[in-house]
Motif scaffolding. Structure first.
Motif, short mmCIF file in Angstrom:
data_model
loop_
_atom_site.label_atom_id
_atom_site.label_comp_id
_atom_site.label_asym_id
_atom_site.label_seq_id
_atom_site.Cartn_x
_atom_site.Cartn_y
_atom_site.Cartn_z
N VAL A 14 0.85 -1.18 0.00
CA VAL A 14 0.00 0.00 0.00
C VAL A 14 0.88 1.23 0.00
O VAL A 14 1.94 1.26 0.64
N VAL A 15 0.46 2.28 -0.72
CA VAL A 15 1.14 3.56 -0.66
C VAL A 15 0.06 4.64 -0.64
O VAL A 15 -0.96 4.52 -1.31
N SER A 16 0.26 5.68 0.16
CA SER A 16 -0.76 6.71 0.34
C SER A 16 -0.19 8.10 0.09
O SER A 16 0.97 8.38 0.43
N GLY A 17 -1.02 8.96 -0.49
CA GLY A 17 -0.69 10.37 -0.60
C GLY A 17 0.21 10.76 -1.74
O GLY A 17 -0.03 11.74 -2.42
N THR A 18 1.23 9.98 -1.98
CA THR A 18 2.18 10.30 -3.05
C THR A 18 3.05 9.09 -3.33
O THR A 18 3.28 8.26 -2.46
N LEU A 19 3.50 8.99 -4.58
CA LEU A 19 4.51 8.00 -4.95
C LEU A 19 5.89 8.62 -5.06
O LEU A 19 6.83 7.98 -5.54
N GLU A 20 6.02 9.85 -4.61
CA GLU A 20 7.31 10.52 -4.63
C GLU A 20 8.31 9.73 -3.81
O GLU A 20 8.05 9.33 -2.67
N GLY A 21 9.46 9.47 -4.38
CA GLY A 21 10.49 8.68 -3.71
C GLY A 21 10.36 7.20 -3.93
O GLY A 21 11.26 6.43 -3.56
N VAL A 22 9.27 6.76 -4.52
CA VAL A 22 9.07 5.34 -4.84
C VAL A 22 9.38 5.16 -6.32
O VAL A 22 8.61 5.56 -7.18
N ASP A 23 10.54 4.58 -6.62
CA ASP A 23 10.93 4.43 -8.02
C ASP A 23 10.78 2.98 -8.50
O ASP A 23 11.25 2.63 -9.56
N GLY A 24 10.14 2.15 -7.69
CA GLY A 24 9.92 0.77 -8.06
C GLY A 24 9.81 -0.09 -6.82
O GLY A 24 9.82 0.40 -5.69
N ALA A 42 0.05 15.61 -6.44
CA ALA A 42 0.97 14.53 -6.06
C ALA A 42 2.17 14.52 -7.01
O ALA A 42 2.00 14.37 -8.23
N VAL A 43 3.36 14.68 -6.47
CA VAL A 43 4.57 14.76 -7.29
C VAL A 43 4.77 13.45 -8.05
O VAL A 43 4.79 12.37 -7.46
N GLY A 44 4.88 13.54 -9.37
CA GLY A 44 5.12 12.36 -10.19
C GLY A 44 3.88 11.56 -10.53
O GLY A 44 3.93 10.67 -11.38
N GLY A 45 2.78 11.85 -9.86
CA GLY A 45 1.54 11.12 -10.16
C GLY A 45 1.74 9.63 -10.05
O GLY A 45 2.18 9.11 -9.03
N LEU A 46 1.41 8.92 -11.12
CA LEU A 46 1.53 7.46 -11.17
C LEU A 46 2.72 7.02 -12.02
O LEU A 46 2.80 5.86 -12.42
N GLY A 65 -7.92 13.80 -10.52
CA GLY A 65 -7.09 14.75 -11.25
C GLY A 65 -5.70 14.24 -11.55
O GLY A 65 -4.76 15.04 -11.67
N VAL A 66 -5.53 12.93 -11.71
CA VAL A 66 -4.22 12.32 -11.94
C VAL A 66 -4.20 11.70 -13.34
O VAL A 66 -5.20 11.16 -13.80
#
Length: 341
Positions: A14-24, A42-46, A65-66
């Motif tokens: 699970v990830v919430s709020g943002t995927l910023e910093g998650v590169d895989g 959200a920085v980077g969106g999906l 809005g993503v």
């Protein structure tokens, strides 16, 4: 890895709020991912999703809005869209899905014809919330090219249930394109209106002969239940699950009031009209009711600025109410817009 936390099952995260910093996924095997609470800021969106090479099942929950375009670069086979708004669903045509759920949605753009993959086996579409509309369900059902979904085995369509919503009034003739259908749930808020009889009425012309589990509604439920039970083949021990027919009571629909009919409210509450500005004046399939209202307000302001100040607009997904203290003001609006009589 920052941002990812374990979900309920094996290989689920699970990830919430943002995927910023998650590169895989890093060294993890991520087959199920639940992305929650993403907005347009959200920085980077999906954009990180294509890096999840093992991803099979994806849930997007409270997302609005993503840009969904990164989904086309994944191998997702099961997709759940829950509590979504202001998304462009065109990317669904690029996915080789086996299961798709779209629930609690509003203000979503989609192409005039939505060509879902022939690999789809289960499809659920429903709305049930005080700020939601059966009209969004209607539009989505009408846009889907059902002729491509001959392999579909489960269909779940509903509007309301916990909340009182106006039903989705659609031509159920599309059921004739689904010869492999085994499970059908359509008991809440879906009503047939089309040039021909409903496949859910005797003699059930074109309805799947493989149906085993049916939940629908009718104004007179008992005769329909008996007819459906006679139509469905006897139980078989083939692993398809239990057989059963349930037909719920549905109230007879009140006669529909023509769009843009001026109504007088009791007391001193003035007058109102209601109809879909998007259908009447929209300039493309992706233009929402809310966007058309903005153009309409500008048009009225140009023609009669004083009139605009005497009007109240109440847009929602399926239409817009326009209110005024005087009938002649609404008559003026309808003349400017070329609506009504």
């Amino acid at each position: 890895m920052a941002g990812l936390r374990r979900g309920a099952g094996p290989d689920a995260y699970v990830v919430s709020g943002t995927l910023e910093g998650v590169d895989g996924p890093g060294r993890r095997t991520v087959r199920e991912l639940d992305v929650r609470g993403l907005g347009p800021d959200a920085v980077g969106g999906l954009s990180a999703l294509p890096a999840f090479g093992d991803l099979e099942d994806l849930t997007l929950e409270r997302v609005h809005g993503v840009d969904l375009a990164p989904l086309a670069q994944t191998g997702v086979r099961g997709l759940r869209l829950l509590d979504i708004a202001e998304l462009d669903l065109a990317v669904l045509a690029e996915l080789k899905l086996e299961g798709l759920l779209i629930a609690e949605f509003r203000d979503c753009a989609m192409p005039a014809t939505l060509r879902l993959s022939a690999s789809l086996r289960g499809l659920s579409i429903f709305n049930d919330g005080p700020s939601l509309s059966g009209d969004d369900v209607r539009i989505l059902v009408e846009r889907i090219d059902w002729s491509l979904l001959g392999g579909l085995r489960m269909l779940d369509l509903s509007v309301g249930g916990n909340h009182e919503l106006a039903p989705a009034v659609v031509d159920l003739g599309f059921l004739r394109h689904l010869p492999e259908l085994v499970t059908l749930r359509m008991e809440d808020g879906v009503v047939h209106a089309g040039p021909g009889p409903s496949p859910l009425e005797p003699p059930f012309a074109g309805l799947s002969r493989k149906l085993r589990w049916v939940r629908v509604s009718a104004v007179d439920p008992e005769p329909l239940k008996a007819a459906l039970e006679a139509f469905i083949a006897p139980p078989r021990d083939d692993g398809d699950g239990p057989q059963g027919v349930t037909v719920y009571q549905r109230e007879a629909a009140a006669p529909a009031e023509p769009a843009w009919t001026i109504r007088e409210f009791e007391g001193d509450d003035g007058f109102g009209v209601y109809g879909s500005l998007q259908q009447a004046l929209g300039q493309g399939s992706e233009e929402t009711e809310y966007k058309v209202v903005k153009r309409v307000r500008a048009l009225i302001a140009s023609a009669d600025p004083a009139l605009l100040k005497r009007l109240d607009f109440d847009p929602e997904a399926g239409g817009t109410g326009i209110y005024a203290e005087r009938r002649q003001d609404l008559e003026g609006v309808l003349r400017i817009l070329g609506l009504g009589r």
